[in-house]
Structure formats: C-alpha cells, structure tokens
Motif scaffolding. Sequence first.
Motif: not given
Length: 322
Positions: A40-56, A267-273
């Motif tokens: 669950l923590g991994v998914l939370i951090v994945s969404m953190y990266f998804a927000i940054i990735a969307s902004g970039w 973000a979801l695939l890369v961070y989970t992987a």
Amino acid sequence: MNTRHPNLHSSKLRNELWLSLVVLAVLAVLPAFVQSTYWLGVLIVSMYFAIIASGWNLLAGYAGQFSLAPAAFAMLGGYSTALLAYHLQAPLWIGLPMAAIIPGLVGLVLGRIVLRLSGAYLALTTLSFAEILRLVIYNSIDFTRGDQGLTVPSLLNDRTAYYYLFLAALALVVGLIYWLLRRPMGRFLQAIRDDEIGAASRGVNVLRYKTLAFLISCAICGFAGGLYGTFARLVSPELGLIAQTGLVIAMVVIGGMGTLVGPLIGALLVYTASEVLRDVGNIQMIVFAFLVVVFARYFREGLWGLLRRSMLRRAVAHRKEA
C-alpha cells in the motif's frame, strides 16, 4: 500538435481523460485487494511520482522544454512545509499550500532566466540549479539539519486514508492539466513545442507561455513533495537526487510523453517494477535506462501510444470485415 485541427485535439484529450479516469478508478478499488501495508505504501509513493511526472510532462511533453529539475522542486516543496513547521510551528494548512507557492515562485524567476535557452543548454542549466539547490540544503546544517533531514508533522494517521488523499491529489492534478490543455494555452504550448519560431510569427508570446508552463510544473512538483513529506514524516536532500529525476523521466517516456494518461501508467508500472527489481540485485536504473533508450528510439508515444495504435488497427480490421 497541429493547432488547425481543434476537434482532433479535443477528441484525443477526451480519450486520454477517459483512460485516466479508468486508471484512477482501478486505483480507488485496489486497497480492497492489497492487504500488505508495505505494498500500500508502494502504491502511495507511485502516486507521488505520478503527480511529479504529470507536472514534468506538462513542461517537457506539451511545451517541449526539457528541464532536469522536477525532483529538486519536489524537494523544495517538501522543505517549504518542513521548515515552516520546524522553525515557525506553522500548521499544515499553511505549510502545504506554501509547498506549491514557493516552488512556483522560484520556477517563475528561474523560468524567466533559463527559458530563453533551449535544448541541451536548458537541460544543463536546470540540472546545475537542481544540484546547487540540493547542495545548499545539504550544507545548511543549522537551518535544514543537513543530511539528517527534517521531521514533518503527519497529516493523517491511517495509511489507507493517506492512500485516498494521494489519489485525490493525483485526480486534481490530472483534472487541472486537462483543463489547461483544453484552453488556448494548451494549443499554444504544443505549437511552441512543434515550431517555436512559427508560433512566435503567428503572435504567440512564446516566453510568456513557456514561463507559465514552468511555473505550473514547478508548483505541481512542489505540492507533491510537500504531501510526500507529511506521509514519510521526513524530508531530506535525497529527495532532490538526479536519480529521482531520472526515474521521473523514465516514467513519462515509458508511459507516453505528451499524453495525459502516460505519466500515470508509467509511474505506476515503473515504481512498482523498481520495488520488485530491488530484490533481484538493485538493477532497476539499468533496466529503466535501457527501456528509455528503446522507447525513445522506437516507441515515442510510449505504452499508451502502443495501446492506441493496437486499438486503431483492430477498429480498422473490424470495419473491413463488416
């Protein structure tokens, strides 16, 4: 993007929005099936990266401005919240908005300076800024506590509640970017990306819109960093490492650069992987660097582009059979 075809532009955006909503809906029901607090923590951090990735992606994918500082602005947002809480005992309802405002203002000033550059010069300048900012924070021990980091008050006590908070923040960012891209600004940014001189010759204020995209991108990354700090309860200079920026770039390129849904998928695939690969020798950056080269060379629209082309081929084959 050819701005003379607004219907095609709007249709493409709507399709990507619907797929983004599907991804968000899947994320909304995942906690019912994920029992492990670790994952669950991994998914939370994945969404953190998804927000940054969307902004970039708004800056690099739609405006064509290749910054190498998204992780640095996320770090700045995290420290904005942490320093206000540590030195002034400011509550989070003040600290979290400042996590977006301060990086946004820094991005405004920096953007006015660096966005007159382009290509490798822009990338190197933003990389230099990111490293300078990280080293200043690392060495300002009396103010930032250096590599020990700063503790941040927690916003919520329950991990599932944090999960849905990050999901709501991600949905808000996706909605904001979709709204911006539906406005004239979205077409201006893509015109600048495709032909900056041509856009300027048609009356587009190139520097103004590039700076605005830079400001919004930095504010989104900073907000993600501030939110992450309240979840991890700690911010440190490691948030701004260039490896973090490399991970963000890999997410966007693999998911689909210049698309609304690509950063979410990536973000979801890369961070989970990356968490899975951590158990087999910590080789995730080698794997992702290789995938970035392959996707940049052969599949420039990323996984979403491959999926879209597959659906189009199926639709054409179905019409021929009919």
